[in-house]
Scaffold this motif. Structure first.
Motif, mmCIF file in Angstrom:
data_model
loop_
_atom_site.group_PDB
_atom_site.id
_atom_site.type_symbol
_atom_site.label_atom_id
_atom_site.label_comp_id
_atom_site.label_asym_id
_atom_site.label_seq_id
_atom_site.Cartn_x
_atom_site.Cartn_y
_atom_site.Cartn_z
ATOM 1 N N ASP A 208 0.716 -1.142 0.042
ATOM 2 C CA ASP A 208 0.029 -0.149 0.159
ATOM 3 C C ASP A 208 0.707 1.296 0.056
ATOM 4 O O ASP A 208 0.182 2.234 0.462
ATOM 5 C CB ASP A 208 -1.034 0.155 1.259
ATOM 6 N N PRO A 264 -7.778 -7.927 -4.031
ATOM 7 C CA PRO A 264 -8.883 -7.396 -4.813
ATOM 8 C C PRO A 264 -8.278 -7.174 -6.337
ATOM 9 O O PRO A 264 -9.447 -7.064 -7.222
ATOM 10 C CB PRO A 264 -9.325 -6.159 -4.231
ATOM 11 N N ALA B 172 -9.357 -3.933 -10.728
ATOM 12 C CA ALA B 172 -10.303 -4.559 -9.733
ATOM 13 C C ALA B 172 -11.524 -4.992 -10.150
ATOM 14 O O ALA B 172 -11.991 -3.725 -10.421
ATOM 15 C CB ALA B 172 -10.033 -4.015 -8.499
ATOM 16 N N GLY B 173 -12.150 -5.974 -10.152
ATOM 17 C CA GLY B 173 -13.480 -6.351 -10.661
ATOM 18 C C GLY B 173 -13.301 -7.369 -11.689
ATOM 19 O O GLY B 173 -12.128 -7.777 -12.061
ATOM 20 N N LYS B 210 -5.417 1.640 -1.947
ATOM 21 C CA LYS B 210 -4.942 0.846 -1.053
ATOM 22 C C LYS B 210 -5.972 -0.485 -0.741
ATOM 23 O O LYS B 210 -6.990 -0.553 -1.243
ATOM 24 C CB LYS B 210 -4.833 1.407 0.463
ATOM 25 N N HIS B 211 -5.436 -1.556 -0.158
ATOM 26 C CA HIS B 211 -6.349 -2.720 -0.059
ATOM 27 C C HIS B 211 -7.505 -2.512 0.445
ATOM 28 O O HIS B 211 -8.558 -3.089 0.042
ATOM 29 C CB HIS B 211 -5.417 -3.813 0.739
ATOM 30 N N HIS B 212 -7.645 -2.158 1.753
ATOM 31 C CA HIS B 212 -9.026 -2.057 2.312
ATOM 32 C C HIS B 212 -10.182 -1.276 1.546
ATOM 33 O O HIS B 212 -11.197 -2.003 1.343
ATOM 34 C CB HIS B 212 -8.780 -1.275 3.764
ATOM 35 N N VAL B 214 -10.499 -0.921 -1.736
ATOM 36 C CA VAL B 214 -10.664 -1.457 -2.748
ATOM 37 C C VAL B 214 -11.219 -2.933 -2.633
ATOM 38 O O VAL B 214 -12.404 -3.355 -3.338
ATOM 39 C CB VAL B 214 -9.468 -1.788 -3.589
ATOM 40 N N SER B 215 -10.806 -3.656 -1.458
ATOM 41 C CA SER B 215 -11.537 -4.801 -1.101
ATOM 42 C C SER B 215 -13.009 -4.455 -0.637
ATOM 43 O O SER B 215 -14.013 -5.511 -1.102
ATOM 44 C CB SER B 215 -10.815 -5.446 0.126
ATOM 45 N N GLU B 216 -13.285 -3.550 0.017
ATOM 46 C CA GLU B 216 -14.584 -3.184 0.444
ATOM 47 C C GLU B 216 -15.415 -2.725 -0.702
ATOM 48 O O GLU B 216 -16.616 -3.208 -0.808
ATOM 49 C CB GLU B 216 -14.827 -1.903 1.447
ATOM 50 N N LEU B 218 -15.241 -4.102 -3.576
ATOM 51 C CA LEU B 218 -15.756 -5.348 -4.432
ATOM 52 C C LEU B 218 -16.789 -6.067 -3.763
ATOM 53 O O LEU B 218 -17.238 -6.922 -4.442
ATOM 54 C CB LEU B 218 -14.486 -6.015 -4.695
ATOM 55 N N GLU B 219 -17.184 -5.637 -2.519
ATOM 56 C CA GLU B 219 -18.142 -6.480 -1.693
ATOM 57 C C GLU B 219 -19.450 -5.652 -2.050
ATOM 58 O O GLU B 219 -20.845 -6.245 -1.718
ATOM 59 C CB GLU B 219 -17.872 -6.349 -0.053
ATOM 60 N N VAL B 220 -19.583 -4.568 -2.742
ATOM 61 C CA VAL B 220 -20.973 -4.323 -3.030
ATOM 62 C C VAL B 220 -20.968 -3.819 -4.482
ATOM 63 O O VAL B 220 -20.029 -3.911 -5.093
ATOM 64 C CB VAL B 220 -21.007 -2.858 -2.348
ATOM 65 N N LEU B 225 -12.363 -0.743 -10.371
ATOM 66 C CA LEU B 225 -11.262 0.326 -9.983
ATOM 67 C C LEU B 225 -10.088 0.051 -10.816
ATOM 68 O O LEU B 225 -9.863 -1.311 -11.125
ATOM 69 C CB LEU B 225 -11.040 0.186 -8.692
#
Lengths: 283, 283, 283, 283, 283, 283
Positions: A208, A264, B172-173, B210-212, B214-216, B218-220, B225
């Motif tokens: 990151d 991700p 991402a996606g 950053k990871h968080h 992007v990760s969040e 992809l959950e909705v 991205l």
């Protein structure tokens, strides 16, 4: 012979004491009833939907993740919120969720940073930011490589040792620079750069990393930087923690590491060194 | 016929009004004497040593950068501080430094985000976060592609259109997801994701993700991205701003875009889809 | 045999340790290159235009001032800002600027307050607010006069001992009051009044005193007050520090005290005891 | 025919509305019973012991002061505290205390600043910082002199027009500078300098000026500065307010202005232009 | 032989040291002159009008109350403010006011909580929240009953032991629960519940308990709660402190406890267990 | 014909808009899946264990409470926390939890305060603190009694109209005082006293009143005070909201009001007017 969730929590907290977590962190039991039995425990980096699918499919009674589900505290867990939905799915499946985050980062010997140092072959790793009270505890690890190598060679070793991710491995600094002492920090560890420099590191591997701190770092003497996927930097801890829990409980619980890649990033396009509108730039 | 630094500053601020900058930002003249003449102006993303070398080598009288040199304010500019050293070098070389940062991001028509939208071929770009007072002003741009394409195809277009950087382009996606409406934000624009979603974007292109988050994301449901080098996302503005300044001053100053690639990443190692200790992970 | 700016800084900081400065202060090197040689050093109270004129006229390589140039930190030093202009003038003249402010106030033996106590002939001066760690360090000095005298007589002694300023010397309290123990604080030291009272002072000499604290002080038992020009209260330190630096560096640098009076008050009109619209007031 | 304290307060607040006071201020009735009769009112700048002596000696029923007694709020008024003692003395003497501070400063036409402008002969005075809601209201006053004069000449006029104080009048700036437009602010008004400059003032007269702002002001173009005793700058308001109250109440109360000089400075020693340890300084 | 107010204050502060008070509290002398004589002292819980009537009627020279008059600090004590009126009445009557609040709560042996524990017959009382520096000092007291009893029986004992108030005594928890260890805290002591639980208390008696903390307390194991009038919980201290003062001053002052019940509740209506619109509720 | 939880939430929020809630509040869905069907809804004041027992026993699909379960936000809902346990029990029972708190207090016509005013027979009730945007919205209600009565008589009417609680009803003020205009505020409404006074109320009925504000209120003219159990003051809303929901959804859901008395006080001991250690006090 049955193990309760309370016993599992006690075993995990014996290794990753909640008191080691940062003030802002949110570790421990997120859901689940300590009085209920646990037969199977699944370890993963991220508490996301795909991992909860795996909990349900494999009949796990407990999910242990590195990342908190509810780092920002909530006034409710309704199922139309993505995190609330996971709480509903876990409770209905009879599964608990336990988080070991910065306490697992800072724990001695068997934590996230020791596991990362281990897969990279670092010798005599010690914390980059040791706790005043216990020099074995703290953020990051710094150690020696068995043989010095170039920065480029080190990046190749990292790519081979860590889980495969779409983004691969990036390095900042002269690729031919010699690397002998290596600092690592699982997760977002850019703020450890001054401490890594003070510890004599030739390179800091973390994730990151953003433009400005890396750009400023290259303007002064100090460590090179290697950036990997956040997920990849923390994954090596999962088999370590899983095996340890099984052992600590006399193999009375079954343990497994999640098979879902929760990084991700799904695709990467490289840019060859010529062509494009930046063709007129020199390196 | 001579142009003073004061006139150049006035021309730049006519396009990139300081009042458009964010409260926390530090834009405008960093050093230089407004009464002295300017013959040659160099444009660059970052005020770093390599770019100041180019100022000195090319005899430029003014360096215009997108990034502030002294975002954190200082009590002095001694030459044993890396930023103070640049101030000494510029003043001794008789060169000024002018910064257009978030005012250039938010400016209408000729700003950083319009330039980025332009090289990607976006149609009818408008701000993602329009200012209440003027809908042409604001952070980010969102527009249509002439032809919808897959997320993977869009990432390839991005790689071809932007300056070459070691890290390339990440997405991402679902790579096969159809992309028709595109939001872009030069620099660190992850916080624009909710606004990009509200604007109907199929994808948000920005940098320093950053990871968080992007990760969040992809959950909705919501935009995919795309992450590029911070440097690459802002570079397209340099020739736009340089040409505009020359024109605004009746070609009485010579303008140039820096040839130094100030993206700090120097090497990338891809991880092929098999092998490594993560080989047992499924996608 | 040449002395570098770095060596001069080290010598000054050996006497006036930066760690002694208050948290809010801004001391140390403001501009200049520690690797460059220094032949001549000029000492002054204020870093203002007239003093920088003197630097340029006398070819000094370093200006040492008591007052910070950039107490409020800055995002730039452009030459159309009065302070930025001084930075340009100094850098172009090849001269550095070094500040010793509250560290010079608090330093033991050779600081601003010891110099002030010295010109007034105080015996056995000790800090009014001693540091917990070292009783020789701290703000203000309190000591005895060789012979007690009236408050009016003390004010006359002060007027004779300090540099001439337009405003002269003011006293608050009964002019015939006997004064034996004297507290002094160079600069704005009104906040030391309670500590001066606790130390048994008959009078506190300082500068920049305002109506309300002086009025309140006269309503209770405690020290009388003497107010002098801020500049005058700190000037006695200049020859002390200059001589000390020359000696500490084995006379390898030439030192000088600025001849410019930087007290900003240029004129004074006395009001004789009768006439004017306040003629009807009784004393 | 008797006037109650409540009626006197209403008359005073009719001229000096409490709503005009600054947020941090403490105006209005400090002690006294609004239902009791008032025959005699004394006006003074400061609520100090000498003035309360005069209240007792003259049998006044109400003391009106410009300065608050209890600007810092208190948990009690015990008589061993100097301010609590005054409250005891006033209550036992059957006298009230009323404060009109920044509301009297900001009030239109008959306030502190209009009175100061009046004794200096300013023509067409208007607020330096006018209120958005009413351009006649606000801090400071700026107006024209009938005839321009030198700064030195203006300082002499000030010395002649204001109550005699020990400290006299100081000026900063070229003594021969021409002064035509004058800004004044009773009390500590140094913060009005930028507004006075914007209003085109050639000089700002106020009190409690400290070294640093005056020194910085002389480094840039802008008004000269004249510093007088805080007490002297506010005294001219007393006869104005006293006469106004008598008139507003149909002369049913007797009014008087205190004869005590509450400026705390009791002595001044001038420094002639030669001699002393600063003899070697040039101007 | 005469005792001054200063001597009385010294005697009271010898028992109830001001340093024991909480940071936010306002204790000590509120009005009165320490140099004046004191013959008669009245003790009360609240400094309200009815109590000041009693001061005037009985010719007391000093009122000692538990509650501060001016907990919120003030800028004045005008007589049209209810608290200012009391200050006027006391000063005109020649009476002082002294407050011993949280210092009397926390004091060892003779404080508010010891007096409350005493009338309830608690054995070996010790602070619920002991001070680190002295285990006899602190908020609350916890001790044993000579004989365990039911919660209902304990509430009846409380009702018999404390001054009669309209609201009586309320209990929360199973009325048949056995009570052996009792924690008490005069005044608003609900925040001591966790400490009382940690000290092993079966019940916490205090006042001003609100719905939410009591409701939450009943959802977990822990002490029952008993709520009494704030006035009643602190009243037992009055005779203790009065007798102590007389003794400490060798009976040179006359002491008395106020006969006014300053509990503000004047009426109570019980609701029998049936009837009303809530008749359909089960217990 | 089936109703989903999402439809029920929409109907409730149609009456009690979340935007009406205070900033610090936590209203809306706490758990439950908006896509699942709802057949039976239970209304209660408090989300406590006894009420969740009733949810489970009666097979309700949704619990609607006035008080939030998670007003303080949480990082998890583990079952060894009393609130987390309720979340587990509700989710496992397939029941949701919905909170309408200050939005139900402030809502027009059918809110908590209108229901309270209704059972007391107030005529023409209007908010005590009306919203600027809509005068029908706001905290508290003030209205007229059909016939004036004494304060004691009013307290008796309150006792008859509200659910029976152990503590009954308390009044502060002269019991014979005439009461015609009544202000009410369900829950802890003591802070509405100034607004109730401004609205001309003769009495304010609310709950959780503490000693100091009531004592201070009795020292000045203004409303008397009546204190009831917090639970009792809010209970009258339950049948109103339940009936309204059934009607709004065309009776497609079954509604019920909880039969559990969640007032935490379980016993009361009255103190007759004589005897006890306070027997010597006069009223």
């Amino acid at each position: 012979m049955t193990v309760t969730l309370g016993e599992v929590v006690a075993a995990l907290e014996g290794r990753y004491a909640p008191a080691l977590a940062e003030d802002w962190d949110a570790v421990g039991l997120v859901c689940g009833d300590p009085d209920e039995p646990v037969r199977r425990v699944l370890f993963a980096v991220d508490p996301v939907g795909a991992v909860v699918d795996e909990v349900v499919e494999t009949g796990a009674d407990l999910l242990v993740t590195h990342h908190p589900l509810l780092l920002t505290p909530v006034h409710g867990v309704p199922a139309d919120d993505p995190k609330g939905r996971l709480v509903h799915r876990l409770i209905r499946a009879g599964a608990g969720l336990f988080v070991a985050h910065t306490n697992a980062d800072r724990a001695p010997a068997t934590g996230v940073n020791d596991a990362l140092a281990g897969v990279l072959g670092l010798i005599d790793p010690r914390p980059v930011l040791p706790a005043a009270s216990d020099p074995r505890v703290g953020l990051g690890r710094v150690g020696r490589l068995a043989e010095p190598m170039s920065l480029r060679g080190f990046a190749e070793r990292v790519a081979a040792a860590l889980p495969v991710t779409a983004g691969g491995v990036r390095a900042a600094g002269d690729p031919d620079r010699r690397v002998a002492t290596v600092a690592v920090c699982g997760g977002s560890g850019g703020s450890l750069l001054p401490a890594a420099a003070a510890a004599g590191a030739d390179v800091l591997l973390t994730s990151d990393l953003k433009h400005h701190p890396v750009s400023e770092a290259l303007e002064v003497p100090g460590p090179a930087l290697v950036d990997v996927a956040h997920f990849a930097s923390e994954w090596p801890w999962l088999p370590v923690a899983a095996d340890l829990l099984a052992r600590d409980l006399g193999n009375r619980v079954e343990v497994a590491v999640s098979t879902r890649r929760t990084d991700p990033w799904t695709a990467h396009v490289a840019q060859p060194g010529t062509g494009g509108s930046a063709g007129r730039l020199s390196g």
